[in-house]
Design a protein around this motif. Structure first.
Motif, PDB file in Angstrom:
ATOM      1  N   LEU A 176       0.848  -1.184   0.000  1.00  0.00           N
ATOM      2  CA  LEU A 176       0.000   0.000   0.000  1.00  0.00           C
ATOM      3  C   LEU A 176       0.880   1.229   0.000  1.00  0.00           C
ATOM      4  N   SER A 220      -2.328   5.696  -9.184  1.00  0.00           N
ATOM      5  CA  SER A 220      -2.297   5.366  -7.767  1.00  0.00           C
ATOM      6  C   SER A 220      -3.554   5.893  -7.085  1.00  0.00           C
ATOM      7  N   TRP A 221      -4.414   4.988  -6.678  1.00  0.00           N
ATOM      8  CA  TRP A 221      -5.675   5.375  -6.037  1.00  0.00           C
ATOM      9  C   TRP A 221      -5.488   5.353  -4.522  1.00  0.00           C
ATOM     10  N   THR A 222      -4.699   6.287  -4.033  1.00  0.00           N
ATOM     11  CA  THR A 222      -4.484   6.348  -2.595  1.00  0.00           C
ATOM     12  C   THR A 222      -5.008   7.682  -2.081  1.00  0.00           C
ATOM     13  N   ILE A 229      -4.620   0.062 -12.160  1.00  0.00           N
ATOM     14  CA  ILE A 229      -4.476   0.657 -10.827  1.00  0.00           C
ATOM     15  C   ILE A 229      -3.218   0.120 -10.176  1.00  0.00           C
ATOM     16  N   LEU A 257      -3.846   0.882  -4.323  1.00  0.00           N
ATOM     17  CA  LEU A 257      -5.208   1.161  -3.875  1.00  0.00           C
ATOM     18  C   LEU A 257      -5.212   1.076  -2.356  1.00  0.00           C
ATOM     19  N   ASP A 258      -5.742   2.113  -1.709  1.00  0.00           N
ATOM     20  CA  ASP A 258      -5.949   1.986  -0.270  1.00  0.00           C
ATOM     21  C   ASP A 258      -7.438   2.176   0.001  1.00  0.00           C
ATOM     22  N   ALA A 281     -10.492   2.784  -2.566  1.00  0.00           N
ATOM     23  CA  ALA A 281     -11.540   1.768  -2.672  1.00  0.00           C
ATOM     24  C   ALA A 281     -12.908   2.386  -2.447  1.00  0.00           C
ATOM     25  N   LEU A 313      -8.749  -6.215 -11.449  1.00  0.00           N
ATOM     26  CA  LEU A 313      -8.098  -5.752 -10.218  1.00  0.00           C
ATOM     27  C   LEU A 313      -7.098  -6.789  -9.736  1.00  0.00           C
ATOM     28  N   GLN A 314      -5.999  -6.299  -9.190  1.00  0.00           N
ATOM     29  CA  GLN A 314      -5.073  -7.227  -8.548  1.00  0.00           C
ATOM     30  C   GLN A 314      -5.778  -7.840  -7.345  1.00  0.00           C
ATOM     31  N   GLU A 347      -5.137  -8.326  -4.195  1.00  0.00           N
ATOM     32  CA  GLU A 347      -5.263  -7.607  -2.915  1.00  0.00           C
ATOM     33  C   GLU A 347      -6.162  -6.388  -3.056  1.00  0.00           C
ATOM     34  N   HIS A 348      -6.168  -5.796  -4.253  1.00  0.00           N
ATOM     35  CA  HIS A 348      -7.075  -4.676  -4.475  1.00  0.00           C
ATOM     36  C   HIS A 348      -8.516  -5.164  -4.457  1.00  0.00           C
TER      37      HIS A 348
END
Lengths: 379, 268
Positions: free
Chosen positions: A3, A29-31, A60, A63-64, A68, A90-91, A93-94
């Protein structure tokens, strides 16, 4: 799970683009630090009305939970418009994180929806005011009862605590009270001197300084100082004892906090404030006397002999007579505010402030009432 | 019980740290390493400097000697308030919650988001709601002030505030002290869940032997200013060091161990 949150690992800025009309490609980066612009873009997005819609998430990079939430909101919004939404690429973990958000979505919306209603807030304000008023009455009653108990058996009074309070709130306040009233005497005499010299009625400086100081200003200044010095200390002390459950400990020993903490302080102030007022009278008049000699050529002997005829004894008695009432007001308000502290630290500060403001307010109101009543009775 | 998924990347390296308060020596040459992805506990008797060590790691205190590296940076950098990027990579839950008493619970949780990000108010509200939901607080609690909450709820709220930025590292100072056994166990589960869901590394100071057996991967036992022992609970329980034996094999320690092994075998 990786993350990235930091600038070092910050990748490409988050972005969304429509490709081929029915696919929304999400990249970057969706953070929480980077997702802001995308959130704004998604909010004004023109969603196709109905039909299949594909979120392409393989671009992506990070993602945090913030990202999300944004992505989930977009999915929900598209669904609401009647699209059949699929999220792809999506990966793992995402995808887990998206799953986490969707599992908690309902609970989350319940949190967002929970706001206090206007009427409920008004009700609670009214209830607060009423209960505070009743608490105040109860406190006065309790103190009065404790006072009567002590009157019937004086052995019950905590003499040691009262004497300690007398020292802290009376004796230790001497320097500051003396200095301030001396300066006030000087200031009044200076201001009066200007006017009196114009009319050549220099000797009336005695009436001006004497009556105003003895009757009004010295008792008020002493009371205001004590409210700031001791009233606030009472509130903070009792309040801290309440926060640390010391008051409850006292009660479990069968000791009454009112008898133990309020009465000694109140009685000490009732003794100390009139004495402080007399002391303030002396220093204030002395300050005026110095200026009279200096500016108006009224010698000390002339000043004092005029003082005897011009300033009636009743002015002094009225001034000193108000002081015990001021003392009761200050002690009661200070202690009451202390007992009102419920929560934690910020409550101590708030109630300490309130104790000073309220006691000064009530002292001045009481003083004004006295002036009006005494005027009726021609005193 | 957690499946240890730690990689061999150290996230915290404490090396040769000594601490003195005036003439009192708290730590002497304390060294320990916390790996990414593990739940690490600092244990030890009252007054052995557990919380002090924690405060040094998060930069609230400076050790007299030695160095502490946190996520690859010197933890002394944290004393500059502008060490922003490092500050947002870890979250701290203080022993008594340390919630700001002048703010509602939701406002408390929102503080790091407001200060460190440029997200819109609506999104902040949603993220805060998610985090409050994650720690299992009821929906009407967000508008309440800390003084209106019970101790357990305050603890949860403090946890929500600590994880609101999705930190890599979560510090917990005595997370279960003063909670009833049910709530304490629930709190342990919550920490494990969050660790799994958010990929956290958790460092906790604790006395709670049940927590130590249930959720902790590795423990460092502090005593007499030194690290008396470090390892998994099984390793420490088998240790011959008298101080460690006293700590883990008192009546409560045995009960917690029995409880743990009973449950583990039951599960198998």
């Amino acid at each position: 799970m990786d993350l990235p949150h930091t600038t070092e690992t910050r990748g490409q800025a988050a972005a969304v683009t429509f490709v081929e009309g029915r696919t929304l490609r999400c990249r970057g980066s969706w953070t929480m630090s980077d997702v802001g612009p995308v959130e704004r873009a998604l909010r004004v997005m023109e969603w196709p009305a109905g039909g299949a819609l594909r979120f392409e998430g393989s671009g992506i990079q990070a993602l945090d939970t913030g990202g999300a939430v944004v992505l989930s909101q977009a999915v929900m919004e598209a669904r609401r418009r009647g699209c059949e939404v699929t999220v792809e690429g999506l990966q793992s973990e995402h995808a887990q994180l998206m799953n986490l958000v969707s599992v908690h979505w309902d609970a989350m919306m319940a949190h967002v929806a929970a706001r206090p209603k206007g009427t409920a807030r008004l009700q609670s304000i009214i209830r607060n005011v009423i209960s505070r008023f009743l608490c105040g009455l109860e406190f006065i009653g309790e103190t009065a009862m404790a006072f009567l108990r002590v009157c019937s058996s004086p052995g019950h009074l905590r003499w040691r605590s009262a004497l300690n309070s007398l020292r802290l709130d009376g004796v230790n306040a001497l320097p500051i009270t003396g200095l301030l009233t001396f300066l006030i005497g000087v200031v009044i005499a200076y201001q009066g001197a200007e006017q009196l010299r114009k009319f050549g009625t220099n000797i009336f400086i005695v009436d001006l300084v004497g009556i105003s100081l003895l009757r009004e200003i010295a008792p008020l200044i002493a009371a205001i100082l004590i409210a700031g010095r001791s009233g606030s200390a009472y509130a903070a002390h009792i309040g801290t004892m309440k926060v640390t459950e010391e008051l409850d400990a006292l009660r479990t020993f069968g000791l009454s906090p009112t008898e133990l903490l309020v009465l000694p302080r109140m009685l000490a102030l009732v003794v100390a404030l009139p004495l402080l007022t007399v002391y303030a009278d002396v220093l204030g008049v002395f300050g005026g006397m110095l200026i009279a000699a200096n500016q108006l050529n009224v010698s000390f002997t002339a000043f004092l002999s005029r003082f005897e005829e011009a300033v009636a004894l009743r002015h002094f008695l009225i001034g000193v007579g108000k002081a015990p009432f001021f003392a009761v007001i200050i002690a009661l308000v200070g202690c009451y505010q202390g007992f009102q502290i419920r929560g934690g630290v910020d409550d101590v500060g708030r109630h300490t402030t309130m104790s000073v403001v309220q006691s000064i307010f009530l002292v001045i109101i009481f003083d004004a009432l006295c002036s009006i009543m005494l005027n009726w009775w021609d005193l | 019980m957690s499946i240890a998924v730690h990689t061999e990347t150290p996230v915290i390296e404490v090396s040769h740290v000594s601490t003195r308060f005036g003439p009192t020596v708290v730590h002497q040459e304390v060294s320990l390493t916390v790996m990414k992805g593990e739940v690490f506990a600092i244990a030890g008797g009252n007054g052995c400097g557990k919380s002090t060590l924690l405060r040094e790691i998060i930069g609230l205190l400076t050790p007299a000697a030695g160095s502490i590296s946190l996520l690859g940076a010197d933890s002394r950098e944290l004393q500059h308030t502008d060490g922003g990027s490092l500050h947002r990579r870890f979250g701290v839950m203080f022993q008594h919650g340390a919630l700001f008493s002048s703010m509602t619970l939701a406002e408390n949780v929102a503080v790091p988001l407001r200060e460190h990000t440029s997200l819109s108010a609506g999104l902040i509200r949603d993220i805060v709601a998610l985090k409050i939901a994650l720690v299992g607080l009821p929906p009407d609690s967000g508008v309440k002030f800390p003084r209106e909450l019970s101790g357990g709820m305050r603890r949860r709220a403090a946890l929500a505030r600590a994880i609101v930025m999705d930190p890599e590292l979560l510090f917990l100072d005595e997370p279960t002290a003063g909670l009833d056994p049910m709530i304490a166990a629930g709190f342990d589960d919550l920490v494990l869940d969050l660790k799994r869901l958010l990929g956290l590394t958790v460092v906790m100071v604790t006395h709670d032997l049940d927590s130590l057996w249930r959720i902790v991967d590795r423990v460092a036992v502090l005593g007499e200013g030194h690290v008396l022992g470090m390892g998994t609970m099984e390793q420490l329980a088998a240790s011959e060091d008298p101080a460690i034996r006293n700590y883990f094999h008192g009546p409560r320690g045995r009960a917690a161990q029995l409880n743990h092994s009973g449950r583990a075998s039951h599960r198998d």
